[in-house]
Motif scaffolding. Sequence first.
Motif, PDB file in Angstrom:
ATOM      1  N   SER A  32       0.838  -1.210   0.000  1.00 23.84           N
ATOM      2  CA  SER A  32       0.000   0.000   0.000  1.00 23.84           C
ATOM      3  C   SER A  32       0.868   1.253   0.000  1.00 23.84           C
ATOM      4  O   SER A  32       0.535   2.243  -0.667  1.00 23.84           O
ATOM      5  CB  SER A  32      -0.907   0.026   1.231  1.00 23.84           C
ATOM      6  OG  SER A  32      -1.642  -1.161   1.310  1.00 23.84           O
ATOM      7  N   ILE A  33       1.966   1.213   0.748  1.00 22.16           N
ATOM      8  CA  ILE A  33       2.875   2.367   0.780  1.00 22.16           C
ATOM      9  C   ILE A  33       3.531   2.532  -0.596  1.00 22.16           C
ATOM     10  O   ILE A  33       3.650   3.641  -1.113  1.00 22.16           O
ATOM     11  CB  ILE A  33       3.946   2.178   1.882  1.00 22.16           C
ATOM     12  CG1 ILE A  33       3.287   2.195   3.272  1.00 22.16           C
ATOM     13  CG2 ILE A  33       5.026   3.257   1.797  1.00 22.16           C
ATOM     14  CD1 ILE A  33       4.161   1.667   4.391  1.00 22.16           C
ATOM     15  N   LYS A  41      -6.688  -3.188   2.785  1.00 23.32           N
ATOM     16  CA  LYS A  41      -7.039  -2.884   4.188  1.00 23.32           C
ATOM     17  C   LYS A  41      -5.800  -2.429   4.961  1.00 23.32           C
ATOM     18  O   LYS A  41      -5.500  -2.944   6.057  1.00 23.32           O
ATOM     19  CB  LYS A  41      -7.684  -4.098   4.874  1.00 23.32           C
ATOM     20  CG  LYS A  41      -8.931  -4.631   4.193  1.00 23.32           C
ATOM     21  CD  LYS A  41     -10.136  -3.786   4.532  1.00 23.32           C
ATOM     22  CE  LYS A  41     -11.346  -4.172   3.696  1.00 23.32           C
ATOM     23  NZ  LYS A  41     -12.137  -3.073   3.225  1.00 23.32           N
ATOM     24  N   SER A  42      -5.079  -1.477   4.383  1.00 24.59           N
ATOM     25  CA  SER A  42      -3.867  -0.990   5.052  1.00 24.59           C
ATOM     26  C   SER A  42      -4.210  -0.204   6.317  1.00 24.59           C
ATOM     27  O   SER A  42      -5.242   0.466   6.390  1.00 24.59           O
ATOM     28  CB  SER A  42      -3.082  -0.094   4.097  1.00 24.59           C
ATOM     29  OG  SER A  42      -2.047   0.543   4.770  1.00 24.59           O
ATOM     30  N   ASN A  43      -3.323  -0.290   7.298  1.00 24.94           N
ATOM     31  CA  ASN A  43      -3.512   0.463   8.540  1.00 24.94           C
ATOM     32  C   ASN A  43      -3.121   1.929   8.390  1.00 24.94           C
ATOM     33  O   ASN A  43      -3.337   2.719   9.286  1.00 24.94           O
ATOM     34  CB  ASN A  43      -2.638  -0.141   9.656  1.00 24.94           C
ATOM     35  CG  ASN A  43      -3.080  -1.535  10.007  1.00 24.94           C
ATOM     36  OD1 ASN A  43      -4.272  -1.808  10.085  1.00 24.94           O
ATOM     37  ND2 ASN A  43      -2.125  -2.424  10.211  1.00 24.94           N
ATOM     38  N   ARG A  84       2.020   9.745  13.998  1.00 22.43           N
ATOM     39  CA  ARG A  84       2.804   8.585  14.413  1.00 22.43           C
ATOM     40  C   ARG A  84       4.128   8.607  13.658  1.00 22.43           C
ATOM     41  O   ARG A  84       4.236   9.228  12.602  1.00 22.43           O
ATOM     42  CB  ARG A  84       2.047   7.289  14.066  1.00 22.43           C
ATOM     43  CG  ARG A  84       0.792   7.113  14.882  1.00 22.43           C
ATOM     44  CD  ARG A  84       0.206   5.745  14.670  1.00 22.43           C
ATOM     45  NE  ARG A  84      -0.611   5.677  13.471  1.00 22.43           N
ATOM     46  CZ  ARG A  84      -1.203   4.572  13.045  1.00 22.43           C
ATOM     47  NH1 ARG A  84      -1.052   3.447  13.709  1.00 22.43           N
ATOM     48  NH2 ARG A  84      -1.935   4.562  11.963  1.00 22.43           N
ATOM     49  N   LEU A  85       5.090   7.911  14.209  1.00 25.86           N
ATOM     50  CA  LEU A  85       6.404   7.839  13.566  1.00 25.86           C
ATOM     51  C   LEU A  85       6.279   7.234  12.167  1.00 25.86           C
ATOM     52  O   LEU A  85       6.952   7.650  11.223  1.00 25.86           O
ATOM     53  CB  LEU A  85       7.344   6.983  14.432  1.00 25.86           C
ATOM     54  CG  LEU A  85       8.729   6.752  13.842  1.00 25.86           C
ATOM     55  CD1 LEU A  85       9.541   8.040  13.854  1.00 25.86           C
ATOM     56  CD2 LEU A  85       9.471   5.662  14.586  1.00 25.86           C
ATOM     57  N   GLU A  86       5.352   6.279  12.050  1.00 23.53           N
ATOM     58  CA  GLU A  86       5.169   5.605  10.764  1.00 23.53           C
ATOM     59  C   GLU A  86       4.790   6.586   9.661  1.00 23.53           C
ATOM     60  O   GLU A  86       5.167   6.404   8.503  1.00 23.53           O
ATOM     61  CB  GLU A  86       4.064   4.532  10.851  1.00 23.53           C
ATOM     62  CG  GLU A  86       4.336   3.427  11.811  1.00 23.53           C
ATOM     63  CD  GLU A  86       3.678   3.683  13.146  1.00 23.53           C
ATOM     64  OE1 GLU A  86       4.153   4.593  13.863  1.00 23.53           O
ATOM     65  OE2 GLU A  86       2.730   2.985  13.487  1.00 23.53           O
ATOM     66  N   GLU A 141      -2.686  -5.324  17.649  1.00 26.79           N
ATOM     67  CA  GLU A 141      -1.317  -5.734  17.315  1.00 26.79           C
ATOM     68  C   GLU A 141      -0.925  -5.236  15.922  1.00 26.79           C
ATOM     69  O   GLU A 141       0.182  -4.777  15.694  1.00 26.79           O
ATOM     70  CB  GLU A 141      -1.199  -7.262  17.343  1.00 26.79           C
ATOM     71  CG  GLU A 141      -0.916  -7.809  18.743  1.00 26.79           C
ATOM     72  CD  GLU A 141      -1.073  -9.313  18.784  1.00 26.79           C
ATOM     73  OE1 GLU A 141      -0.986  -9.956  17.728  1.00 26.79           O
ATOM     74  OE2 GLU A 141      -1.324  -9.828  19.887  1.00 26.79           O
ATOM     75  N   GLU A 142      -1.950  -5.330  14.987  1.00 27.22           N
ATOM     76  CA  GLU A 142      -1.671  -4.900  13.611  1.00 27.22           C
ATOM     77  C   GLU A 142      -1.307  -3.430  13.564  1.00 27.22           C
ATOM     78  O   GLU A 142      -0.490  -2.995  12.769  1.00 27.22           O
ATOM     79  CB  GLU A 142      -2.906  -5.146  12.733  1.00 27.22           C
ATOM     80  CG  GLU A 142      -2.942  -6.548  12.158  1.00 27.22           C
ATOM     81  CD  GLU A 142      -4.159  -6.753  11.285  1.00 27.22           C
ATOM     82  OE1 GLU A 142      -4.863  -5.791  11.008  1.00 27.22           O
ATOM     83  OE2 GLU A 142      -4.395  -7.917  10.920  1.00 27.22           O
TER      84      GLU A 142
END
Lengths: 381, 104
Positions: A139-140, A159-161, A281-283, B35-36
Amino acid sequence: MSEFLMNLAAVFENLTNLQLGQVVMWIIGGLLIFLAIKKEMEPTLLLPMGFGAILVNLPIAEGPISGVRAVIDFLFHIGIDSHELMPLILFIGIGAMIDFEPVLTNPKLMIFGAAAQFGIFFTLCLASLFGFDLKDAASIAIIGAADGPTSIFVANMLKSNYISAIMVAAYSYMALVPLVQPPIIKLCTTKKERLIRMKNTGKKVSKTTKILFPIIVTVLVGLVAPDATALIGFLMFGNLLRECGVVNSLSETAQNVLANLITIFLGLTIASRMVASEFLRLETLLIMGLGLVAFIVDTFGGIMIAKLINIFSKNKINPMIGAAGISAFPMSARVVHKMGLEEDNQNFLLMHSVGVNVSGQVASVIAGGLILTLVGNALGN
Amino acid sequence: MDTIIIKKLSADTAVAVEAAENETSAVAEESTAAEEMQYEFKVTPDNFVDSLPIMGTGMLGIFIVMGVIIACVAMLNKFTSSDRKAKKLEKKKAKEAAKNNQAQ
């Protein structure tokens, strides 16, 4: 008196729900609005996104989401989350805007569109290296498609976070193409290469070809990458409306009213995912960095294939046009054309760069479909 | 009578067990989702190597599809070009002229 003070306190009670993260998101929203208005960078999307980012980060009391958040969440649910409706409808408008004639007169230009998708797959590997699971890495990576609807479609299908960061990165970098690409192009090419003049073929394409092209591409892509059928189908349907010549009013509506209407809601809807708790977030920083890498490697891939062809070809190609394969229609083509004129004011590369640019549009959709198929297989779906 | 009571009891137990299982799976799903969401920065060369075949297959796939599209467009251009139509028209006219000449 005390009752008055109590009432006054009740009026400002909501202020106690304000968090630092929300203020940071207001600043980010403000920055997007600044870029849209002052720098005119993708204003049609950055403006609603910036305002939406402020809107969804206004403090609310804990409990079920209500008010404006509920409305925007609902828009996200029906417009993106359920069946990626908005990006797909937007693709009808984009398809109606695209003139494939430059690439139909010189179909070899499509090779650059294919090569310029290298950044997507390279970033997929890089994101995997940095510990993202495969669906998030893919997804990225699709930020490198340089195409908002495709990025949203793929990230949502997987369904990426990190869908909010991915959407923001995709649209921000598309807006930043005039800043990102020129230094990479200059770094990868010599002055002599940038001065190469390319002849216009002067060929004309028949109406039959223009009509059959969207149909053939839809069937071919549908056969190879069935997950991308919706994307390519809507894009090519828009193009068929344009080229058939008998539904001009529909074509104009798709290009203007429909595309504008969807863009307004899409911007706000994307902002629904820019809630401080999800975004700060760091992400997010890492994803922005990886998105930039995807754009850089895409540009590099397009230029390098042009250089490779030049080794074997008699008719030299200006390698700068390879950079336009990044999709980002039509900014990338304009950037290349402008750079060509800067080097030599008689070097008109627009037709060639537009041809590469529209082929990049098709290639990015194919790349999205292939990613969905390949990652789906790898995950055992 | 005893059999009926035992049957009823076992049915009640089954319902209770099912409810407990549902609750457990819901909790498990929630914890999996949590967790995900948690990402930990780490360099994982194994994952990088595992994803290389996707890169190879993907790029190959794009080039193949684009190659087929290029071939289709080239064929379309060949069969629908205005030059071809003009040549056909010329041939037709030449044939007609030849026929007329023969008739005369």
